[in-house]
Scaffold this motif. Structure first.
Motif, PDB file in Angstrom:
ATOM      1  N   LEU A   1     -11.376  -2.095  -8.187  1.00  0.00           N
ATOM      2  CA  LEU A   1     -12.351  -1.921  -7.110  1.00  0.00           C
ATOM      3  C   LEU A   1     -12.078  -2.860  -5.934  1.00  0.00           C
ATOM      4  CD1 LEU A   1     -15.747  -1.284  -8.935  1.00  0.00           C
ATOM      5  CD2 LEU A   1     -13.929   0.314  -8.309  1.00  0.00           C
ATOM      6  N   LEU A   2     -11.089  -3.744  -6.070  1.00  0.00           N
ATOM      7  CA  LEU A   2     -10.661  -4.562  -4.936  1.00  0.00           C
ATOM      8  C   LEU A   2      -9.743  -3.791  -3.996  1.00  0.00           C
ATOM      9  CD1 LEU A   2      -9.899  -7.973  -6.725  1.00  0.00           C
ATOM     10  CD2 LEU A   2     -11.944  -7.359  -5.412  1.00  0.00           C
ATOM     11  N   LEU A   3      -9.271  -2.627  -4.422  1.00  0.00           N
ATOM     12  CA  LEU A   3      -8.397  -1.800  -3.590  1.00  0.00           C
ATOM     13  C   LEU A   3      -9.226  -0.977  -2.604  1.00  0.00           C
ATOM     14  CD1 LEU A   3      -5.762  -0.337  -6.087  1.00  0.00           C
ATOM     15  CD2 LEU A   3      -5.350  -2.005  -4.268  1.00  0.00           C
ATOM     16  N   ARG A   4      -9.001  -1.168  -1.327  1.00  0.00           N
ATOM     17  CA  ARG A   4      -9.735  -0.394  -0.327  1.00  0.00           C
ATOM     18  C   ARG A   4      -9.388   1.081  -0.406  1.00  0.00           C
ATOM     19  NH1 ARG A   4      -9.485  -4.131   5.205  1.00  0.00           N
ATOM     20  NH2 ARG A   4     -10.653  -5.922   4.364  1.00  0.00           N
ATOM     21  N   GLU A   5      -8.118   1.386  -0.763  1.00  0.00           N
ATOM     22  CA  GLU A   5      -7.670   2.780  -0.785  1.00  0.00           C
ATOM     23  C   GLU A   5      -7.817   3.413  -2.153  1.00  0.00           C
ATOM     24  OE1 GLU A   5      -3.749   0.646  -1.847  1.00  0.00           O
ATOM     25  OE2 GLU A   5      -5.683   0.188  -0.912  1.00  0.00           O
ATOM     26  N   LEU A   6      -8.656   2.866  -3.020  1.00  0.00           N
ATOM     27  CA  LEU A   6      -8.781   3.387  -4.378  1.00  0.00           C
ATOM     28  C   LEU A   6      -9.117   4.877  -4.382  1.00  0.00           C
ATOM     29  CD1 LEU A   6      -8.876   3.044  -7.440  1.00  0.00           C
ATOM     30  CD2 LEU A   6     -11.253   2.273  -7.201  1.00  0.00           C
TER      31      LEU A   6
ATOM     32  N   GLU B   1      -8.536   7.104  -2.182  1.00  0.00           N
ATOM     33  CA  GLU B   1      -7.390   7.880  -1.702  1.00  0.00           C
ATOM     34  C   GLU B   1      -6.358   8.072  -2.806  1.00  0.00           C
ATOM     35  OE1 GLU B   1      -5.784   6.010   1.800  1.00  0.00           O
ATOM     36  OE2 GLU B   1      -7.796   5.563   2.564  1.00  0.00           O
TER      37      GLU B   1
ATOM     38  N   ARG C   1     -21.655  -1.375  -5.073  1.00  0.00           N
ATOM     39  CA  ARG C   1     -21.365  -1.036  -3.672  1.00  0.00           C
ATOM     40  C   ARG C   1     -20.276   0.029  -3.536  1.00  0.00           C
ATOM     41  NH1 ARG C   1     -16.792  -3.173  -1.480  1.00  0.00           N
ATOM     42  NH2 ARG C   1     -15.751  -4.856  -2.622  1.00  0.00           N
ATOM     43  N   ARG C   2     -19.444   0.212  -4.577  1.00  0.00           N
ATOM     44  CA  ARG C   2     -18.354   1.182  -4.487  1.00  0.00           C
ATOM     45  C   ARG C   2     -18.693   2.534  -5.119  1.00  0.00           C
ATOM     46  NH1 ARG C   2     -13.006  -0.604  -3.469  1.00  0.00           N
ATOM     47  NH2 ARG C   2     -12.783   1.615  -3.021  1.00  0.00           N
TER      48      ARG C   2
ATOM     49  N   ARG D   1       0.814  -1.215   0.000  1.00  0.00           N
ATOM     50  CA  ARG D   1       0.000   0.000   0.000  1.00  0.00           C
ATOM     51  C   ARG D   1       0.850   1.268   0.000  1.00  0.00           C
ATOM     52  NH1 ARG D   1      -5.541   0.881   3.420  1.00  0.00           N
ATOM     53  NH2 ARG D   1      -5.899   3.059   2.899  1.00  0.00           N
TER      54      ARG D   1
ATOM     55  N   GLY E   1     -18.892   5.848  -2.999  1.00  0.00           N
ATOM     56  CA  GLY E   1     -17.610   6.337  -2.507  1.00  0.00           C
ATOM     57  C   GLY E   1     -16.736   6.953  -3.584  1.00  0.00           C
TER      58      GLY E   1
ATOM     59  N   HIS F   1     -18.070  -5.167  -8.518  1.00  0.00           N
ATOM     60  CA  HIS F   1     -18.222  -4.501  -7.216  1.00  0.00           C
ATOM     61  C   HIS F   1     -18.649  -3.036  -7.344  1.00  0.00           C
ATOM     62  CE1 HIS F   1     -16.472  -7.908  -5.076  1.00  0.00           C
ATOM     63  NE2 HIS F   1     -15.473  -7.913  -5.945  1.00  0.00           N
TER      64      HIS F   1
END
Length: 326
Positions: free
Chosen positions: A126-131, A133, A156-157, A100, A160, A153
């Motif tokens: 979209l598997l990146l939680r910090e996308l 950011e 749901r994304r 990260r 955000g 995904h």
């Protein structure tokens, strides 16, 4: 052969573009379509809002004609991981992903470079939680940013990413469950279209993109009609590149650029739908930042990788006369 665009001229709200100037030429890169336009008027430099319908009437210019020291745009694939296994994927699955903090370093480095636009792809971004950011690091430094996703995904994304990302491109391989899921797996069409509807409802500029192959060209009209039904901006048809997993499919599925152009020429466009064809030749010289932080650049024909070296400073993105630019 240059990239081909067909689009009706209609009123549309402003959206974010990235603008630059070089050798007295002003130009605008569209993160939604991936096209670069020569500006026919004075415009602000950097990332700014412009009327989309007006920009799309300006002439398309291949970035290699601008003689820039760095690419206009790059594709950044910060991860290899993906929830799907598409047989025409370009990615090298043997690549090791950076952690990260290293992804953050790459984002900052790209933002400090002369690159105007970054398309974040994968793997599946979209598997990146910090996308979000990573997107904000880039946009804060003046880059226009798009995200290319398989859409699984996206529903749901989407919330955000609304107001954060400048455009979303969703990869579809068919206009219905049976044709798309054949390539991407059961349930993938339903999940992708649900995500597209969510993104459109939130006002995110949204574009479909599809790999144009011998077995999918007959569904091109239905793909365009689907784009209109879903409320998207349009469709980018990509000539398949014989790179990665796609190399095995190329003998049976690869169209000539002339066959691809004829397919696009025959389309009947619904009102407000834009269509772009990215030929292999127009993909020549395109720059990709891989998940291991190394620079990959297509050769002039868009069929092989011409360079591969670590990205440690903006200078590592520099173009040579042999590289061209995209």
């Amino acid at each position: 052969m240059t990239t081909f665009l067909r689009t009706p001229i209609i009123d549309a709200p402003s959206r974010f573009f990235a603008s630059g100037a070089h050798d007295d030429i002003r130009y605008v890169h569209d993160p939604l379509t991936g096209l670069t336009h020569r500006a026919d008027q004075l415009i602000p430099l950097g990332r700014s809002r412009l009327p989309g319908s007006e920009v799309e009437t300006w002439p398309v210019i291949h970035p290699s004609d601008l003689n820039r020291p760095a690419p206009v745009s790059v594709c950044w694939s910060p991860l290899v991981r993906c929830n799907l296994a598409c047989p025409h994927c370009l990615d090298d699955k043997a690549v090791t992903e950076l952690n990260r903090s290293e992804r953050t370093r790459i984002a900052r480095l790209l933002g400090e470079s002369d690159v105007l636009a970054v398309d974040i792809s994968g793997g599946e971004p979209l598997l990146l939680r910090e996308l979000a950011e990573l997107v904000e690091i880039l946009t804060a430094r003046g880059c226009a940013v798009s995200v290319t996703t398989n859409g699984w995904h996206l529903q749901r994304r989407a919330e955000g990413l609304a107001g954060v990302v400048d455009a979303i491109r969703i990869s579809l391989d068919g206009p219905d469950d049976s044709s798309h899921d054949r390539w991407r797996g059961r349930g993938s069409f339903r999940r992708a279209t649900a995500g597209i509807r969510a993104a459109v409802a939130l006002g995110i500029p949204t574009q479909l993109q599809t790999v144009l192959m011998a077995s999918t060209r007959d569904s091109a009209q239905r793909m365009v009609d689907l784009a209109a039904e879903l409320g998207t901006h349009g469709v980018t048809f990509l000539q398949m590149l014989p790179i990665g997993d796609g190399a095995a499919l190329a003998p049976a599925e690869q169209l000539t650029d002339e066959q691809a152009q004829a397919t696009i020429d025959a389309l009947d466009l619904p009102e407000g739908i834009a269509v772009r064809l990215r030929t292999r030749q127009s993909a020549g010289g395109f720059t990709v930042i891989r998940a291991d932080g190394r620079v990959w650049r297509n050769d002039a024909a868009g069929e092989h990788i011409s360079i591969l070296h670590p990205l440690t400073s903006p200078a590592d993105l520099a173009l040579t006369a042999q590289d061209g630019s995209a």
